[in-house]
Design a protein around this motif. Structure first.
Motif, PDB file in Angstrom:
ATOM      1  N   GLU A 116      44.924  38.579  37.431  1.00 38.24           N
ATOM      2  CA  GLU A 116      44.502  37.186  37.595  1.00 38.24           C
ATOM      3  C   GLU A 116      43.619  37.059  38.830  1.00 38.24           C
ATOM      4  O   GLU A 116      44.093  37.131  39.961  1.00 38.24           O
ATOM      5  N   ARG A 117      42.319  36.851  38.621  1.00 38.39           N
ATOM      6  CA  ARG A 117      41.354  36.906  39.709  1.00 38.39           C
ATOM      7  C   ARG A 117      41.527  35.788  40.742  1.00 38.39           C
ATOM      8  O   ARG A 117      41.099  35.936  41.885  1.00 38.39           O
ATOM      9  N   ARG A 118      42.149  34.685  40.372  1.00 45.01           N
ATOM     10  CA  ARG A 118      42.287  33.588  41.340  1.00 45.01           C
ATOM     11  C   ARG A 118      43.186  33.986  42.505  1.00 45.01           C
ATOM     12  O   ARG A 118      43.150  33.346  43.556  1.00 45.01           O
ATOM     13  N   TYR A 119      43.980  35.048  42.349  1.00 46.26           N
ATOM     14  CA  TYR A 119      44.874  35.491  43.419  1.00 46.26           C
ATOM     15  C   TYR A 119      44.337  36.726  44.142  1.00 46.26           C
ATOM     16  O   TYR A 119      45.074  37.440  44.809  1.00 46.26           O
ATOM     17  N   ARG A 121      40.541  38.009  46.405  1.00 45.89           N
ATOM     18  CA  ARG A 121      39.351  37.455  47.036  1.00 45.89           C
ATOM     19  C   ARG A 121      38.216  37.370  46.016  1.00 45.89           C
ATOM     20  O   ARG A 121      38.200  38.120  45.032  1.00 45.89           O
ATOM     21  N   PRO A 122      37.245  36.463  46.232  1.00 51.40           N
ATOM     22  CA  PRO A 122      36.187  36.266  45.234  1.00 51.40           C
ATOM     23  C   PRO A 122      35.421  37.540  44.905  1.00 51.40           C
ATOM     24  O   PRO A 122      35.021  37.748  43.754  1.00 51.40           O
ATOM     25  N   ASP A 132      41.102  43.017  49.593  1.00 48.61           N
ATOM     26  CA  ASP A 132      40.569  42.052  48.634  1.00 48.61           C
ATOM     27  C   ASP A 132      41.483  41.775  47.446  1.00 48.61           C
ATOM     28  O   ASP A 132      41.346  40.736  46.795  1.00 48.61           O
ATOM     29  N   ARG A 133      42.400  42.689  47.144  1.00 46.70           N
ATOM     30  CA  ARG A 133      43.284  42.499  45.997  1.00 46.70           C
ATOM     31  C   ARG A 133      44.761  42.504  46.386  1.00 46.70           C
ATOM     32  O   ARG A 133      45.520  41.589  46.037  1.00 46.70           O
ATOM     33  N   TRP A 140      50.067  35.407  48.360  1.00 40.55           N
ATOM     34  CA  TRP A 140      50.370  34.359  47.393  1.00 40.55           C
ATOM     35  C   TRP A 140      51.837  34.401  46.981  1.00 40.55           C
ATOM     36  O   TRP A 140      52.471  33.345  46.783  1.00 40.55           O
TER      37      TRP A 140
END
Length: 267
Positions: A116-119, A121-122, A132-133, A140
């Motif tokens: 889930e990319r929203r959790y 970094r862009p 970043d991941r 979160w």
């Protein structure tokens, strides 16, 4: 409510910005988090070493702790990122076996893939997914997001082949799994396995050898051996160690991970 705890374990060291940057990302998402360093001094890319250090430490943390484990020689490849719940804890790590020993001790309840990319970094760097991941996912979770929100169920995960001691009525054959900062040679022989030999009917004496060296005696603590003497004892992880009082057994004996250890019962 108690502050959420994120415990970090990496091979990043402290010379470069990597460890501090991950902490900064985590705090940007969950400012209330208490960040605890287990270690950042693992040898680079030592996944087994990370698994061993994590297994030796995780049970001593408060229930609800989130473990952020980044020992990741496969960074940027197709290997997956994972979040898992096992016992009273949550874990965020690459899918490379670094959670193997924890999962052997405490069966995981849930494991998801970090999809889930929203959790995250862009933009996710191909060389720094810890920043970043993995750090965002851990933060979160600390903020209260459900594990299942981070991605789809992971299914089967990668596991390490962790050597186990071989036991007969007369002998235990094991090996050194890690060398700590003091040069203690920590083996894969746990106290329960050792006691199977000691408790054997008619046991006489025990002979302990590591590599080509015979160990003088078993002791209860390092100071029970004479200065410089090589001895055997059970350390805080309840595994047999070969140590030297006041010096490095690894240096004295010129041994490291993989060195064979034999315990033989003599009549």
């Amino acid at each position: 409510m108690a502050r959420p705890v994120i415990a970090l374990l990496t091979d990043f060291g402290l010379r470069d910005h990597y460890t501090g940057t991950m902490k900064g990302v985590a705090l940007g998402i969950c400012p209330d988090a208490a960040l605890v360093d287990i270690t950042h001094e693992l040898p680079p890319h030592d996944v087994l070493g990370g698994a061993l250090e994590l297994a030796a430490s995780f049970r001593y943390f408060p229930a609800g702790t989130i473990f952020l484990v980044v020992v990741d020689p496969g960074v940027g490849s197709t290997r997956r990122g994972l979040a898992a719940e096992a016992g009273d804890y949550k874990f965020v790590a690459p899918d490379n076996g670094v959670l193997t020993i924890v999962f052997d001790d405490v069966a995981p309840k849930r494991i998801v893939e970090l999809t889930e990319r929203r959790y995250a970094r862009p933009t996710v760097s191909r060389t720094f997914e810890g920043r970043d991941r993995f750090a965002p996912a851990a933060a979160w979770l600390a903020k209260g997001v459900e594990l299942s929100a981070l991605g789809r169920p992971a299914g089967a995960v990668q596991r390490l082949d962790v050597p186990s001691p071989q036991v007969t009525d007369e002998q235990i054959t094991g090996q050194v799994l890690r060398v700590d900062r003091f040069g203690n040679l920590v083996t894969n022989i746990d106290r329960k396995t050792f006691d199977r030999i000691v408790a054997a009917e008619g046991v006489g004496t025990l002979e302990i050898r590591i590599g080509s060296h015979q160990v003088g005696k078993m002791v209860s603590t390092y100071a029970d051996a004479a200065p410089g003497d090589v001895c055997a004892l059970f350390g805080s992880s309840e595994h047999l160690e070969i140590a030297a009082n006041g010096s490095s057994a690894a240096a004295r004996l010129d041994l490291s991970r993989g060195a064979p250890v034999h315990i033989v019962r003599r009549a």
